[in-house]
Design an enzyme around this catalytic site. Structure first.
Site, PDB file in Angstrom:
ATOM      1  NE  ARG A  71      83.541  46.651  35.818  1.00 35.06           N
ATOM      2  CZ  ARG A  71      84.039  47.579  35.059  1.00 35.06           C
ATOM      3  NH1 ARG A  71      83.326  48.075  34.095  1.00 35.06           N
ATOM      4  NH2 ARG A  71      85.244  48.028  35.258  1.00 35.06           N
ATOM      5  CG  HIS A 100      61.501  69.759  62.355  1.00 38.73           C
ATOM      6  ND1 HIS A 100      60.792  70.863  62.765  1.00 38.73           N
ATOM      7  CD2 HIS A 100      62.742  69.889  62.890  1.00 38.73           C
ATOM      8  CE1 HIS A 100      61.575  71.633  63.509  1.00 38.73           C
ATOM      9  NE2 HIS A 100      62.754  71.061  63.598  1.00 38.73           N
ATOM     10  CD  GLU A 114      74.777  49.602  48.608  1.00 40.09           C
ATOM     11  OE1 GLU A 114      74.717  49.601  47.375  1.00 40.09           O
ATOM     12  OE2 GLU A 114      75.609  50.275  49.237  1.00 40.09           O
ATOM     13  CB  CYS A 126      76.123  45.925  30.066  1.00 45.96           C
ATOM     14  SG  CYS A 126      74.360  45.936  30.314  1.00 45.96           S
ATOM     15  CD  GLU A 132      78.293  54.928  52.369  1.00 43.53           C
ATOM     16  OE1 GLU A 132      77.486  55.439  51.595  1.00 43.53           O
ATOM     17  OE2 GLU A 132      78.988  53.941  52.064  1.00 43.53           O
ATOM     18  CG  ASN A 177      78.003  47.438  27.632  1.00 45.09           C
ATOM     19  OD1 ASN A 177      77.395  46.378  27.526  1.00 45.09           O
ATOM     20  ND2 ASN A 177      79.225  47.538  28.127  1.00 45.09           N
ATOM     21  N   GLY A 178      74.497  50.281  27.260  1.00 46.64           N
ATOM     22  CA  GLY A 178      73.911  51.609  27.170  1.00 46.64           C
ATOM     23  C   GLY A 178      72.415  51.530  26.945  1.00 46.64           C
ATOM     24  CE  LYS A 202      82.484  48.333  43.128  1.00 48.88           C
ATOM     25  NZ  LYS A 202      82.070  48.881  44.433  1.00 48.88           N
ATOM     26  CE  LYS A 226      77.593  50.764  51.173  1.00 51.33           C
ATOM     27  NZ  LYS A 226      78.296  51.860  50.590  1.00 51.33           N
ATOM     28  CD1 TRP A 248      72.632  44.658  36.603  1.00 51.13           C
ATOM     29  CD2 TRP A 248      71.915  46.585  35.727  1.00 51.13           C
ATOM     30  NE1 TRP A 248      72.028  45.375  37.600  1.00 51.13           N
ATOM     31  CE2 TRP A 248      71.582  46.556  37.099  1.00 51.13           C
ATOM     32  CE3 TRP A 248      71.551  47.706  34.970  1.00 51.13           C
ATOM     33  CZ2 TRP A 248      70.911  47.609  37.721  1.00 51.13           C
ATOM     34  CZ3 TRP A 248      70.888  48.746  35.590  1.00 51.13           C
ATOM     35  CH2 TRP A 248      70.577  48.692  36.962  1.00 51.13           C
TER      36      TRP A 248
HETATM   37  C1  F6R Z   1      76.831  52.105  46.997  1.00 46.19           C
HETATM   38  C2  F6R Z   1      77.549  52.291  45.766  1.00 46.19           C
HETATM   39  C3  F6R Z   1      76.993  53.233  44.757  1.00 46.19           C
HETATM   40  C4  F6R Z   1      78.131  54.000  44.067  1.00 46.19           C
HETATM   41  C5  F6R Z   1      77.552  54.875  42.943  1.00 46.19           C
HETATM   42  C6  F6R Z   1      78.624  55.718  42.288  1.00 46.19           C
HETATM   43  O1  F6R Z   1      77.489  51.214  47.846  1.00 46.19           O
HETATM   44  O2  F6R Z   1      78.560  51.680  45.530  1.00 46.19           O
HETATM   45  O3  F6R Z   1      76.081  54.106  45.336  1.00 46.19           O
HETATM   46  O4  F6R Z   1      78.784  54.774  45.010  1.00 46.19           O
HETATM   47  O5  F6R Z   1      76.951  54.060  41.980  1.00 46.19           O
HETATM   48  O6  F6R Z   1      79.630  54.922  41.745  1.00 46.19           O
HETATM   49  P1  F6R Z   1      81.061  55.509  41.436  1.00 46.19           P
HETATM   50  O7  F6R Z   1      81.689  55.892  42.717  1.00 46.19           O
HETATM   51  O8  F6R Z   1      81.784  54.397  40.742  1.00 46.19           O
HETATM   52  O9  F6R Z   1      80.859  56.693  40.534  1.00 46.19           O
END
Ligand code: F6R
Length: 617
Positions: A27, A513, A497, A2, A490, A108-109, A612, A494, A74
């Site tokens: 975002r 296991h 997502e 948001c 990681e 927001n929140g 984001k 990737k 969002w």
């Molecule tokens: C995955 C991704 C998220 C962020 C997570 C933390 O690609 O981007 O998992 O890493 O939301 O975000 P930050 O680093 O902004 O605290």
């Protein structure tokens, strides 16, 4: 996630509000809206489409005024739909269907006590038109309004439990917007004869660079050419002064250049991002982390890393470095878990938060929780120098990845690893575990990293060839060992997502296991295989997979002697890179996820359901 923009000016601010929303667009959001005070009434436009569509709608409807608020939503409470999009209006109690609004509000929140407040307001005759927790605040402000918007908001926020940043205006006060924050970011922009609000200074780039970062519990009153900030103490609001800072916020509107998506661009920007992050580093020492670091580093006996998602995986990688190179006990915790569990506080522990955005609600809350337990040695590795995380931590290392637009984090991750490696070397030096020769060797390897990453990026065509096969799968397994297990995690994150393929990562030794049961010819198994002390063990794990018909996709160092064969595909990494190898090995995994997602036709930069900068819990 948001976004909020608000303004009080004598010029038409609708274009500023819309432009602000555009700057926050990357975002992630699922609906948007704008409301203004126009000709004595509240007017709004809302859309479940893009901000550009909202702009057209607002222009067609002739929405123009000097006072207004705007929002990208969002969804948390209630589906993405126009009726749930902000701004929300309150027409007052017992209002007839379609009655004109008196209060307009964006939020927001998450309000935790919204059910209780909704029931109370319904009993007073308020009718709810959305499924949101936000509409509750809007009606609450209306109910408490007695001719002074500031007073109504001050009273309303005392009733709220949860996290919020709000911006609100009232029909009867044409040149006034009131904002408040608790747990969600909000800044005040100070212009010539005008005032602005935004959830991020970036939204105001090009409008004003004079920014006040509001603090938790602040309520701000914006009027033409003036503002007044108050803060509650023991239930009473008193005026407070907050410093106005000059902030050169970047616009966030980076050009795509020759790339198809921001994610691809950001993957390819990694050599530069790493070089920029290392730019000011001449020698290893506490001064890299800010004033007072030397004394704090001498006092600490262990490290606690707190982060979420990709940032958590960079922390998990750093644990291996910190324990093996700096010989300092290190634990890594998912911030959303740590903040709510009973833990044993240690005032001599260095609390390290890692965050690209510096605004992640869970990481900020975990940091505050650690501090509340008496842990005052705090440090953040963060990509946004003006963020709440940097302001809240005693020490910091600012990574210089530049704006990361793609929701999936890439260059922020590799630059975080660089910052964490510098921290490792610094603690090793302070603790007497780093000779001059070792320091020189590590610095040399760090400085060569951009070139080494560039060589890995040249593998892209080989990865594209693999991605065709991946695009047809619904599951994938990722394996790594030791320092490269977090890299496997990681890689799996990737892939899932952005391509929506279900992916899991395991330390290769764990295969037998349990997860080996999943291995069939339909399960691609991606393996990170650097030529390190665990290579022979890893080769045995690969045999276990082959014996069950599993198809292996291995990223092997040139000298690891793993050859392609039936069911075994190998891409050779250009060189073995010792302790820094995770920074190289993650790059082809980013490329694999990216090209697989492209082959499946997903919205790579804005994957479904994700945002984001996760500013809500
Ligand atoms: C995955 C991704 C998220 C962020 C997570 C933390 O690609 O981007 O998992 O890493 O939301 O975000 P930050 O680093 O902004 O605290």
């Amino acid at each position: 996630m948001c976004g909020i923009v608000g303004a009080v000016s004598s010029r038409n601010i609708t274009p500023i509000l819309i432009e602000g929303l555009k700057r926050l667009e990357y975002r992630g959001y699922d609906s948007c809206g704008v409301a203004v005070h126009q000709d004595g009434a509240l007017r709004r436009a809302r859309s479940t489409s893009r901000v550009a569509e909202l702009q057209t709608q607002a222009a067609e409807d002739g929405i123009a005024s000097g006072t207004g608020i705007a929002h990208t939503r969002w969804a948390t409470h209630g589906v993405p739909a126009v009726r749930n999009a902000h701004p929300h209006f309150s027409p007052g109690p017992n209002a007839a269907e379609g009655a004109a609004g008196r209060v307009a509000l964006v939020h927001n929140g998450i309000i935790e006590n919204h059910d209780e407040l909704r029931a109370e307001l319904q009993a007073r005759g308020y009718v709810f038109h959305s499924q949101t927790d936000t509409e509750v605040i809007c009606h609450l402000v209306d109910q408490l309004y007695n001719g002074d918007l500031l007073e109504a908001v001050q009273q309303a926020v005392q009733r709220l439990k949860g996290a919020y940043a709000i911006a609100v205006f009232h029909r009867d006060e044409p040149q006034r917007v009131v904002g408040a924050r608790e747990g969600s970011p909000l800044v005040l922009g100070v212009g010539e004869g005008e005032r602005f609000l935004a959830s991020d200074a970036m939204a105001l780039a090009g409008v004003t660079d004079q920014i006040v970062y509001l603090e938790e519990g602040d309520v701000v009153d914006l009027q033409l050419g003036k503002h007044w900030i108050s803060h509650a103490q023991a239930g009473r609001f008193t005026a407070v002064e907050r410093e106005v800072k000059t902030v050169h916020a970047h616009s966030g509107a980076a050009e795509l250049g020759p790339y198809r998506h921001y994610m691809q661009k950001e993957i390819f920007e990694q050599p530069k991002a790493i070089a920029d992050t290392l730019d000011a580093v001449e020698t290893i020492g506490p001064e890299l982390f800010g004033a007072g670091a030397a004394a704090r580093f001498k006092d600490i006996d262990s490290v606690l890393i707190l982060a979420c998602g990709t940032s958590y995986y960079s922390g998990s990688t750093a644990k291996y470095w910190l324990e093996s190179i700096a010989k300092i006990p290190t634990s890594v915790e998912i911030a959303s878990e740590y903040r709510y569990r009973d833990s044993v506080p240690n005032p001599r522990q260095l609390v390290v938060t890692i965050s690209q955005s510096g605004e992640t609600a869970d990481t900020l809350a975990a940091l505050k929780h650690a501090r509340s337990l008496g842990m005052q040695h705090t440090l953040t590795i963060c990509n946004v120098g003006t963020s709440a995380m940097v302001r809240e931590c005693a020490l910091n290392y600012i990574t210089r990845a530049g704006a990361e637009i793609g929701v999936a984090s890439t260059k922020a991750f590799t630059t975080q690893l660089v910052g964490l490696f510098l921290l490792t070397l610094t603690l090793a030096k302070v603790r007497g575990h780093l000779s001059e020769a070792q320091e020189a060797d590590h610095l040399k390897a760090l400085r060569h990293l951009p070139v080494a990453v560039q060589a890995v990026l040249a593998l892209e065509p080989q990865v594209v060839a693999w991605s065709e096969a991946f695009a047809r799968k619904e599951n994938a397994l990722f394996l790594g060992r030791g320092l490269h297990y977090p890299i496997a995690l990681e890689g799996a994150l990737k892939l899932k997502e952005i391509s929506y393929i279900h992916a899991e990562a395991y330390p290769a030794g764990e295969l037998k296991h349990g997860p080996l049961a999943l291995v069939t010819a339909e399960m691609p198994v991606v393996t990170v295989a650097p030529n390190d002390a665990l290579l022979e063990k890893l080769k045995s794990n690969l045999q276990e997979v082959r014996a069950r018909g599993g198809e292996l996709f291995v990223f092997a160092d040139a000298d690891s002697h793993i050859e392609s064969g039936e069911g075994l595909h190998v891409i050779r990494m250009p060189e073995h890179y010792g302790a820094l190898s995770p920074i190289l090995h993650v790059v082809p995994l980013q490329l694999l996820a990216y090209h697989t997602a492209c082959a499946r036709g997903t919205d790579v930069d804005k994957p479904r359901n994700l945002a984001k900068s996760v500013t809500v819990e």
